[in-house]
Design an enzyme around this catalytic site. Structure first.
Site, PDB file in Angstrom:
ATOM      1  N   HIS A 265      -3.935  -4.810  -0.444  1.00 38.76           N
ATOM      2  CA  HIS A 265      -3.222  -5.324   1.020  1.00 38.76           C
ATOM      3  C   HIS A 265      -3.363  -6.946   0.848  1.00 38.76           C
ATOM      4  O   HIS A 265      -4.612  -7.594   1.177  1.00 38.76           O
ATOM      5  CB  HIS A 265      -4.362  -4.738   2.008  1.00 38.76           C
ATOM      6  CG  HIS A 265      -4.310  -3.524   2.202  1.00 38.76           C
ATOM      7  ND1 HIS A 265      -3.244  -3.356   3.630  1.00 38.76           N
ATOM      8  CD2 HIS A 265      -4.606  -2.067   2.029  1.00 38.76           C
ATOM      9  CE1 HIS A 265      -3.189  -1.846   3.787  1.00 38.76           C
ATOM     10  NE2 HIS A 265      -4.084  -1.172   2.881  1.00 38.76           N
TER      11      HIS A 265
ATOM     12  N   CYS B   9       0.890  -1.087   0.162  1.00 32.69           N
ATOM     13  CA  CYS B   9      -0.015  -0.004  -0.026  1.00 32.69           C
ATOM     14  C   CYS B   9       0.897   1.338  -0.009  1.00 32.69           C
ATOM     15  O   CYS B   9       1.458   1.487  -0.937  1.00 32.69           O
ATOM     16  CB  CYS B   9      -1.032  -0.059   1.208  1.00 32.69           C
ATOM     17  SG  CYS B   9      -2.503   1.132   0.998  1.00 32.69           S
TER      18      CYS B   9
ATOM     19  N   GLU C  28      -2.678  -9.219   2.845  1.00 32.25           N
ATOM     20  CA  GLU C  28      -3.243  -9.845   4.042  1.00 32.25           C
ATOM     21  C   GLU C  28      -4.531  -9.878   4.516  1.00 32.25           C
ATOM     22  O   GLU C  28      -5.077 -10.291   5.275  1.00 32.25           O
ATOM     23  CB  GLU C  28      -2.478  -9.300   5.303  1.00 32.25           C
ATOM     24  CG  GLU C  28      -2.985  -7.928   5.808  1.00 32.25           C
ATOM     25  CD  GLU C  28      -2.414  -6.644   4.771  1.00 32.25           C
ATOM     26  OE1 GLU C  28      -2.690  -5.318   5.277  1.00 32.25           O
ATOM     27  OE2 GLU C  28      -1.591  -6.893   3.950  1.00 32.25           O
TER      28      GLU C  28
END
Length: 217
Positions: free
Chosen positions: A191, A80, A193
């Site tokens: 992102h 990001c 994750e």
């Protein structure tokens, strides 16, 4: 295998740490350069404003440290804002020089689409990645059922070098570099994750890449 999460006070460290732990990594969150020297690979997270982030990196001596990682060809993944910091500069709240590891600059999304309708900023949500090329470190990409990943950002990389953009998305007709790489320096605008199965796949492939490089030393 040891992954150092570079802590400069502007990142969602917990979610990144947990994702790496689930992949079997030995994770250290630190701004201590002596500790970072012992790591096999590095993750640069980031949430917030580009100028503030660069100010913090410079104050902590981490900007030069990260540039040194590139010189040593050590694996680094920016996520990001962490990816945006890898570029030459940003026009967020004025002009701020970045780490200058990738070709391009960070600019705010155009506020109007091709029909001159105002778009929602930030770009927030799920979009599929379209791969221009498949890098050697990604295996079995064709077996993945979906390439959707989760984005949250108001700024994006523009005027990039074509060979450094591996995959992209589109938002309101605008080209969004999503996965970028130059040598061992990589970036993900989204992102991983928080990006479900495909995000986990990408992060796991990067971890495997780091592990293979570490084992070959």
């Amino acid at each position: 295998m040891k992954i150092g999460v570079i802590d400069y006070g502007m990142g969602n460290l917990y979610s990144v740490e947990q994702a790496l732990l689930r992949l079997g990594c030995d994770v250290t969150i630190t701004s201590d350069r002596d500790v970072l020297d012992k790591m096999d690979g590095y993750l640069l997270p980031g949430v917030g404003a580009f100028p503030d982030a660069m100010e913090r990196l410079n104050e902590l001596g981490l900007a030069d440290y990260i540039k040194g990682l590139a010189t040593l060809n050590k694996p680094l993944l920016g996520i990001c804002l962490g990816m945006q910091l890898l570029y030459e500069q940003s026009n967020e709240n004025g002009t701020t020089k970045g780490l200058n590891l990738l070709k391009g600059e960070i600019k705010r999304f155009d506020e109007l689409d091709s029909q001159q309708k105002k778009i929602r900023i930030p770009h927030m949500g799920w979009n599929p990645l379209s791969f221009v090329t498949q890098p050697d470190w990604l295996h079995d990409l064709a077996k993945e059922e979906s390439t959707h990943v989760y984005f949250v950002h108001s700024y994006l990389a523009q005027n990039t070098k074509q060979s450094e953009v591996l995959a992209s998305a589109t938002y309101a007709g605008q080209f969004v570099p999503g996965l970028v790489q130059k040598d061992a320096i990589m970036g993900m605008q989204f992102h991983p994750e928080k990006s479900g199965p495909f995000g986990k796949y990408l992060l796991a492939e990067w971890v495997r890449y780091v592990k293979e490089r570490s084992a070959s030393k």
